[in-house]
Design a protein around this motif. Structure first.
Motif, PDB file in Angstrom:
ATOM      1  N   THR A  65      -6.419  -0.912   7.559  1.00  0.00           N
ATOM      2  CA  THR A  65      -5.349  -0.487   8.415  1.00  0.00           C
ATOM      3  C   THR A  65      -5.730   0.436   9.530  1.00  0.00           C
ATOM      4  N   TYR A  66      -5.669  -0.039  10.644  1.00  0.00           N
ATOM      5  CA  TYR A  66      -5.996   1.173  12.049  1.00  0.00           C
ATOM      6  C   TYR A  66      -4.907   2.118  12.145  1.00  0.00           C
ATOM      7  N   ILE A  67      -4.867   3.441  12.146  1.00  0.00           N
ATOM      8  CA  ILE A  67      -4.219   4.378  12.461  1.00  0.00           C
ATOM      9  C   ILE A  67      -4.883   5.252  13.539  1.00  0.00           C
ATOM     10  N   PRO A  68      -3.918   5.026  14.575  1.00  0.00           N
ATOM     11  CA  PRO A  68      -4.660   5.718  15.899  1.00  0.00           C
ATOM     12  C   PRO A  68      -4.634   7.356  15.650  1.00  0.00           C
ATOM     13  N   PHE A  69      -5.669   7.960  16.048  1.00  0.00           N
ATOM     14  CA  PHE A  69      -6.003   9.443  15.543  1.00  0.00           C
ATOM     15  C   PHE A  69      -4.812  10.286  16.145  1.00  0.00           C
ATOM     16  N   TRP A  70      -4.404   9.852  17.304  1.00  0.00           N
ATOM     17  CA  TRP A  70      -3.130  10.763  17.849  1.00  0.00           C
ATOM     18  C   TRP A  70      -1.953  10.860  16.707  1.00  0.00           C
ATOM     19  N   HIS A  71      -1.808   9.604  16.202  1.00  0.00           N
ATOM     20  CA  HIS A  71      -0.788  10.055  15.189  1.00  0.00           C
ATOM     21  C   HIS A  71      -1.100  10.566  14.136  1.00  0.00           C
ATOM     22  N   LEU A  72      -2.237  10.916  13.537  1.00  0.00           N
ATOM     23  CA  LEU A  72      -2.690  11.645  12.628  1.00  0.00           C
ATOM     24  C   LEU A  72      -2.740  13.238  12.903  1.00  0.00           C
ATOM     25  N   ALA A  73      -2.973  13.482  14.202  1.00  0.00           N
ATOM     26  CA  ALA A  73      -2.803  14.629  14.921  1.00  0.00           C
ATOM     27  C   ALA A  73      -1.305  15.132  14.916  1.00  0.00           C
ATOM     28  N   ASN A  74      -0.470  14.166  15.709  1.00  0.00           N
ATOM     29  CA  ASN A  74       0.966  14.452  15.807  1.00  0.00           C
ATOM     30  C   ASN A  74       1.679  14.902  14.449  1.00  0.00           C
ATOM     31  N   SER A  75       1.151  14.261  13.195  1.00  0.00           N
ATOM     32  CA  SER A  75       1.820  14.388  11.968  1.00  0.00           C
ATOM     33  C   SER A  75       1.108  15.645  11.168  1.00  0.00           C
ATOM     34  N   ILE A  76       0.108  16.495  11.811  1.00  0.00           N
ATOM     35  CA  ILE A  76      -0.369  17.636  10.898  1.00  0.00           C
ATOM     36  C   ILE A  76       0.952  18.344  10.388  1.00  0.00           C
ATOM     37  N   HIS A  77       1.983  18.545  10.848  1.00  0.00           N
ATOM     38  CA  HIS A  77       3.082  19.364  10.294  1.00  0.00           C
ATOM     39  C   HIS A  77       4.111  18.691   9.402  1.00  0.00           C
ATOM     40  N   SER A  78       3.385  17.327   9.215  1.00  0.00           N
ATOM     41  CA  SER A  78       4.593  16.531   8.381  1.00  0.00           C
ATOM     42  C   SER A  78       3.821  16.203   6.917  1.00  0.00           C
ATOM     43  N   PRO A  79       4.081  17.243   6.007  1.00  0.00           N
ATOM     44  CA  PRO A  79       3.560  16.855   4.507  1.00  0.00           C
ATOM     45  C   PRO A  79       3.851  15.456   4.298  1.00  0.00           C
TER      46      PRO A  79
END
Length: 368
Positions: A45-59
């Motif tokens: 599964t490819y997950i764009p890095f921006w999605h990971l970065a934008n979710s930093i405050h989403s446990p």
């Protein structure tokens, strides 16, 4: 989330600049593509890095990621450099509870790297040092640097783009020892227009006066002040031909004495399709030549900086140092002589060893 690639309608000056900004340098397309190709056959599964970065405050997001995946493969490029702080990356990987494979990581400039490495990048390395992390580096210097920083699994493997299509890479090398390539008139050029006039000099040395220089733009329109003349909404790009249609202006442009086409590709398959119609790739961009080799086209690089030298020295591809080439008064004759002396069997053997080493590293990690 799953990412499905699609290609937007690119027509205006703004469209071109926006697309280039998204990838920063079209060489990154090849790095990511090579990394993805190396894990084909797995459930990926490819997950764009921006999605990971934008979710930093989403446990919740990271809890889901840690439950769903066994391993994270992070394709990298010139991450180790003074001008880039990998602070966001350090926060992201701190939250991922799984083995990490960092593939293709490299150093942009060796001089004073340790002293000038940003705090964010140092934090990134410290985070990964505490995890089960596998570093597959672009070459030996990066590997030595990471080992000195205390990283446990470090293996120089070269850029993952080298192994996208090994048969075509070997075909390209097999066609390189041909002095006649210096007389080719269908050449894919790459360089740094807008910064230095070197590619203009190269084209004048190799092309007839009535020939057209085909120059592939990578990040020039956002980094080296190559400007497409007109407003943001000006029609600037022929998407079918992948060609800039607006007039351009940049430093040293007045030196041209040849017709030229400026091409920009946002699809690697389209790039390979175009370059397969050329006779020769010649220039100062690593990935601009690699995509030619992926198409079986002979390619020769001019090594201009530490990152190119590390990758070229590792894989053993024939190349010319920029300092040597730039001061050579009889460039075409010099190139003919250089090509005639290339040891093709040795180059192919060295590449095959690198390919086996790369596959062995993947096997060690448990990917293949």
């Amino acid at each position: 989330m799953k990412h499905r690639p699609y290609f937007e309608n690119i027509r205006t000056k703004k469209d071109v600049i926006d697309q280039v900004k998204r990838i920063a340098n079209t060489g990154n397309y090849l790095i990511g593509e090579g990394a993805a190709n190396s894990v084909r056959g797995h459930d990926v599964t490819y997950i764009p890095f921006w999605h990971l970065a934008n979710s930093i405050h989403s446990p919740e997001t990271y809890a889901r990621l840690n439950e769903s995946f066994d391993l994270c493969l992070f394709a990298s490029a010139n991450l180790l450099r003074p001008g880039y702080a990998a602070a966001t990356e350090s926060h992201v990987f701190e939250l991922l509870n799984m083995p990490i494979v960092v593939m293709g990581i490299g150093i942009q400039k060796k001089e004073n790297l340790k002293a000038e490495l940003p705090e964010g990048t140092q934090r990134f390395l410290n985070v990964l040092k505490k995890k089960e992390t596998f570093f597959l580096t672009r070459g030996h210097f990066t590997a030595d640097f990471l080992k000195a920083e205390g990283m446990k699994y470090v293996r120089p493997t070269g850029c993952p783009s080298l192994y996208f299509d090994p048969a075509q890479m070997k075909r390209s090398l097999g066609r390189l020892a041909d002095p006649g390539l210096a007389d080719s008139q269908k050449i894919a050029f790459g360089g740094y227009l807008g910064s230095v006039p070197d590619t203009i000099v190269d084209a004048h040395a190799l092309l007839h006066k009535d020939s057209t220089a085909s120059y592939v733009i990578q990040d020039e329109v956002i980094v080296y002040n190559m400007n497409m003349v007109g407003e943001e909404t000006t029609e600037a790009y022929d998407q079918a031909a992948s060609r800039i249609t607006a007039p351009t202006e940049y430093k040293h442009a007045e030196k041209w004495q040849r017709k030229r086409d400026y091409l920009v590709f946002f699809d690697t398959h389209k790039w390979r399709s175009w370059v397969s119609g050329q006779d020769f790739c010649f220039g100062r961009r690593f990935h601009g030549s690699i995509i030619g080799m992926q198409s079986g086209i002979p390619a020769l690089m001019i090594a201009v900086d530490d990152r190119m030298r590390e990758m070229l020295d590792f894989v053993g591809f024939p190349h010319i140092e920029a300092s040597v080439w730039n001061r050579e008064p009889q460039k075409k004759a010099f190139l003919q002589d250089f090509l005639s002396k290339i040891d093709v069997p040795a180059a192919i053997h060295r590449y095959s060893e690198c390919e086996a080493n790369f596959n062995g590293a993947l096997k060690d990690i448990g990917i293949r």
